[in-house]
Scaffold this motif. Structure first.
Motif, PDB file in Angstrom:
ATOM      1  N   THR A  28       0.705  -1.143  -0.021  1.00 42.55           N
ATOM      2  CA  THR A  28      -0.079  -0.146   0.059  1.00 42.55           C
ATOM      3  C   THR A  28       0.896   1.104  -0.171  1.00 42.55           C
ATOM      4  O   THR A  28       2.171   1.158   0.170  1.00 42.55           O
ATOM      5  N   ASP A  29       0.194   2.437  -0.101  1.00 45.00           N
ATOM      6  CA  ASP A  29       0.810   3.532   0.014  1.00 45.00           C
ATOM      7  C   ASP A  29       1.487   3.891   1.470  1.00 45.00           C
ATOM      8  O   ASP A  29       2.661   4.399   1.374  1.00 45.00           O
ATOM      9  N   GLU A  30       1.024   3.398   2.386  1.00 37.90           N
ATOM     10  CA  GLU A  30       1.258   3.462   3.697  1.00 37.90           C
ATOM     11  C   GLU A  30       2.516   2.608   4.015  1.00 37.90           C
ATOM     12  O   GLU A  30       3.407   2.764   4.643  1.00 37.90           O
ATOM     13  N   GLN A  31       2.423   1.190   3.436  1.00 37.22           N
ATOM     14  CA  GLN A  31       3.428   0.363   3.441  1.00 37.22           C
ATOM     15  C   GLN A  31       4.071  -0.040   2.212  1.00 37.22           C
ATOM     16  O   GLN A  31       3.659  -1.314   1.804  1.00 37.22           O
ATOM     17  N   PRO A  32       4.766   0.713   1.228  1.00 34.80           N
ATOM     18  CA  PRO A  32       5.027   0.290   0.126  1.00 34.80           C
ATOM     19  C   PRO A  32       6.293  -0.407   0.145  1.00 34.80           C
ATOM     20  O   PRO A  32       7.031  -0.682   0.877  1.00 34.80           O
ATOM     21  N   PHE A  33       6.444  -1.269  -1.225  1.00 39.78           N
ATOM     22  CA  PHE A  33       7.610  -2.022  -1.284  1.00 39.78           C
ATOM     23  C   PHE A  33       8.710  -1.236  -1.834  1.00 39.78           C
ATOM     24  O   PHE A  33       8.562  -0.457  -2.582  1.00 39.78           O
ATOM     25  N   ILE A  34      10.026  -1.170  -1.301  1.00 39.94           N
ATOM     26  CA  ILE A  34      11.025  -0.250  -1.446  1.00 39.94           C
ATOM     27  C   ILE A  34      12.078  -0.982  -1.733  1.00 39.94           C
ATOM     28  O   ILE A  34      12.452  -1.943  -1.268  1.00 39.94           O
ATOM     29  N   PHE A  35      12.927  -0.407  -2.549  1.00 36.27           N
ATOM     30  CA  PHE A  35      14.146  -1.113  -3.239  1.00 36.27           C
ATOM     31  C   PHE A  35      14.861  -0.123  -3.862  1.00 36.27           C
ATOM     32  O   PHE A  35      14.658   0.910  -4.186  1.00 36.27           O
ATOM     33  N   ILE A  36      16.266  -0.375  -3.731  1.00 34.46           N
ATOM     34  CA  ILE A  36      17.242   0.382  -4.413  1.00 34.46           C
ATOM     35  C   ILE A  36      17.672  -0.060  -5.733  1.00 34.46           C
ATOM     36  O   ILE A  36      18.009  -1.399  -5.921  1.00 34.46           O
ATOM     37  N   SER A  37      17.382   0.539  -6.881  1.00 32.32           N
ATOM     38  CA  SER A  37      17.709  -0.139  -8.210  1.00 32.32           C
ATOM     39  C   SER A  37      19.110  -0.072  -8.491  1.00 32.32           C
ATOM     40  O   SER A  37      19.966   0.237  -7.981  1.00 32.32           O
ATOM     41  N   GLY A  38      19.520  -1.308  -9.166  1.00 27.56           N
ATOM     42  CA  GLY A  38      20.765  -1.506  -9.554  1.00 27.56           C
ATOM     43  C   GLY A  38      21.717  -2.362  -8.666  1.00 27.56           C
ATOM     44  O   GLY A  38      22.944  -2.701  -8.759  1.00 27.56           O
ATOM     45  N   LEU A  39      21.063  -2.814  -7.469  1.00 22.10           N
ATOM     46  CA  LEU A  39      21.765  -3.616  -6.318  1.00 22.10           C
ATOM     47  C   LEU A  39      21.526  -4.958  -6.293  1.00 22.10           C
ATOM     48  O   LEU A  39      21.933  -5.729  -5.788  1.00 22.10           O
ATOM     49  N   GLY A  40      20.381  -5.427  -7.357  1.00 28.31           N
ATOM     50  CA  GLY A  40      20.035  -6.779  -7.263  1.00 28.31           C
ATOM     51  C   GLY A  40      18.922  -7.223  -6.182  1.00 28.31           C
ATOM     52  O   GLY A  40      18.813  -8.458  -6.079  1.00 28.31           O
ATOM     53  N   PHE A  41      18.437  -6.359  -5.495  1.00 31.81           N
ATOM     54  CA  PHE A  41      17.609  -6.550  -4.412  1.00 31.81           C
ATOM     55  C   PHE A  41      16.006  -7.099  -5.158  1.00 31.81           C
ATOM     56  O   PHE A  41      15.523  -8.050  -4.249  1.00 31.81           O
ATOM     57  N   ALA A  42      15.639  -6.478  -6.160  1.00 30.71           N
ATOM     58  CA  ALA A  42      14.392  -6.963  -6.744  1.00 30.71           C
ATOM     59  C   ALA A  42      14.652  -7.600  -8.076  1.00 30.71           C
ATOM     60  O   ALA A  42      15.860  -7.952  -8.438  1.00 30.71           O
ATOM     61  N   LEU A  43      13.523  -8.499  -8.289  1.00 32.39           N
ATOM     62  CA  LEU A  43      13.685  -9.586  -9.651  1.00 32.39           C
ATOM     63  C   LEU A  43      14.127  -8.447 -10.638  1.00 32.39           C
ATOM     64  O   LEU A  43      13.405  -7.223 -10.762  1.00 32.39           O
ATOM     65  N   ASP A  44      14.989  -8.949 -11.694  1.00 31.36           N
ATOM     66  CA  ASP A  44      15.630  -8.090 -12.550  1.00 31.36           C
ATOM     67  C   ASP A  44      14.330  -7.520 -13.458  1.00 31.36           C
ATOM     68  O   ASP A  44      14.363  -5.917 -13.871  1.00 31.36           O
ATOM     69  N   GLU A  45      13.384  -8.202 -13.813  1.00 27.17           N
ATOM     70  CA  GLU A  45      12.580  -7.607 -14.913  1.00 27.17           C
ATOM     71  C   GLU A  45      11.370  -6.778 -14.161  1.00 27.17           C
ATOM     72  O   GLU A  45      10.960  -5.600 -14.802  1.00 27.17           O
ATOM     73  N   PHE A  46      11.195  -7.081 -12.775  1.00 24.61           N
ATOM     74  CA  PHE A  46      10.281  -6.228 -12.118  1.00 24.61           C
ATOM     75  C   PHE A  46      11.100  -4.826 -11.817  1.00 24.61           C
ATOM     76  O   PHE A  46      10.479  -3.785 -12.135  1.00 24.61           O
ATOM     77  N   GLU A  47      12.388  -4.844 -11.626  1.00 26.66           N
ATOM     78  CA  GLU A  47      13.131  -3.476 -11.629  1.00 26.66           C
ATOM     79  C   GLU A  47      12.935  -2.829 -13.006  1.00 26.66           C
ATOM     80  O   GLU A  47      12.818  -1.598 -13.066  1.00 26.66           O
ATOM     81  N   ASN A  48      13.354  -3.798 -13.793  1.00 25.42           N
ATOM     82  CA  ASN A  48      13.464  -2.951 -15.271  1.00 25.42           C
ATOM     83  C   ASN A  48      12.209  -2.316 -15.741  1.00 25.42           C
ATOM     84  O   ASN A  48      11.940  -1.163 -16.414  1.00 25.42           O
ATOM     85  N   ARG A  49      11.023  -2.754 -15.332  1.00 30.70           N
ATOM     86  CA  ARG A  49       9.796  -2.420 -15.638  1.00 30.70           C
ATOM     87  C   ARG A  49       9.536  -0.953 -14.731  1.00 30.70           C
ATOM     88  O   ARG A  49       8.733  -0.081 -15.366  1.00 30.70           O
ATOM     89  N   LEU A  50      10.019  -0.584 -13.745  1.00 27.93           N
ATOM     90  CA  LEU A  50       9.712   0.258 -12.864  1.00 27.93           C
ATOM     91  C   LEU A  50      10.829   1.482 -12.836  1.00 27.93           C
ATOM     92  O   LEU A  50      10.607   2.691 -12.556  1.00 27.93           O
ATOM     93  N   THR A  51      12.052   1.358 -12.958  1.00 28.62           N
ATOM     94  CA  THR A  51      13.301   2.184 -12.746  1.00 28.62           C
ATOM     95  C   THR A  51      12.875   3.278 -13.847  1.00 28.62           C
ATOM     96  O   THR A  51      13.377   4.429 -13.005  1.00 28.62           O
ATOM     97  N   ASP A  52      12.326   3.454 -14.959  1.00 30.67           N
ATOM     98  CA  ASP A  52      12.269   4.793 -15.759  1.00 30.67           C
ATOM     99  C   ASP A  52      11.014   5.296 -15.303  1.00 30.67           C
ATOM    100  O   ASP A  52      10.645   6.431 -15.700  1.00 30.67           O
ATOM    101  N   LEU A  53      10.217   4.912 -14.555  1.00 27.70           N
ATOM    102  CA  LEU A  53       8.869   5.600 -14.193  1.00 27.70           C
ATOM    103  C   LEU A  53       8.807   6.702 -13.148  1.00 27.70           C
ATOM    104  O   LEU A  53      10.119   6.455 -12.309  1.00 27.70           O
TER     105      LEU A  53
END
Length: 198
Positions: A28-53
């Motif tokens: 949720t907005d109150e408890q979002p999923f947070i990650f830092i791009s480029g560190l391999g924390f999130a699934l690669d394709e998940f990160e790729n879809r979100l990084t430029d948004l």
């Protein structure tokens, strides 16, 4: 490390598995999923879809099982001596039963969760595949925050990833593979739900 290439991204989403079972996870907005791009924390394709948004942008995409947690690996379904699950001379049938998620620990002290696939006369069959292995994952949601990460945020994330566990939502890189998993012992309850390090 160049912080301009590492973004602090917070997302609110609903996750559906393409098996007709509805929402399986929500951030949720109150408890979002947070990650830092480029560190391999999130699934690669998940990160790729979100990084430029940008903040406020919406998304709606599906990851194939190959882009997500892969196919179910029969080699990760292991037989554990039933005696491991005895407490005070009695089998722990209150916690160890088919489809139960139980905390385990290997010979090196690494903790992880497994799903009870079958309870037999002498063995307990444990499925160590990620709970979402074999599933396509459909994400819908929006960007809560997207900006360049600070050096402190990058350092903190790297420290978390260097520890025994790092857990996030299903977008998280939660697919730890431990050697020697057949040497499991019934561990404590403080292993987090989707912790499976790769």
């Amino acid at each position: 490390m160049n912080t301009t290439t590492n973004k602090y991204i917070a997302v609110a989403y609903k996750l559906y598995a393409n098996d007709g079972k509805g929402i399986i996870e929500e951030a949720t907005d109150e408890q979002p999923f947070i990650f830092i791009s480029g560190l391999g924390f999130a699934l690669d394709e998940f990160e790729n879809r979100l990084t430029d948004l940008k903040k406020g942008d919406t998304f709606d995409f599906t990851l194939t099982k190959e882009q997500a947690y892969g196919c179910i690996d029969a080699g990760r379904i292991v037989d554990i001596d039933k005696q491991i699950f005895f407490v005070d001379g009695k089998f722990d049938d209150e916690n160890v039963y088919p489809d139960a998620i139980i905390p385990l620990q290997n010979a090196e002290g690494m903790r992880f969760n497994g799903r009870v696939a079958e309870v037999g006369d002498n063995i307990v069959k444990i499925d160590l595949n990620h709970p979402l292995a074999g599933k396509a994952l459909h994400f819908t949601g929006h960007i809560v925050e997207s900006r360049n990460a600070t050096g402190d945020e990058i350092q903190q994330t790297m420290e978390q990833m260097g520890g025994k566990h790092h857990c996030g939502g299903c977008g998280g890189h939660c697919n730890h593979h431990h050697e020697g998993e057949h040497e499991c012992c019934h561990g404590s309850n403080d292993c987090c739900g989707h912790c499976n390090e790769q």
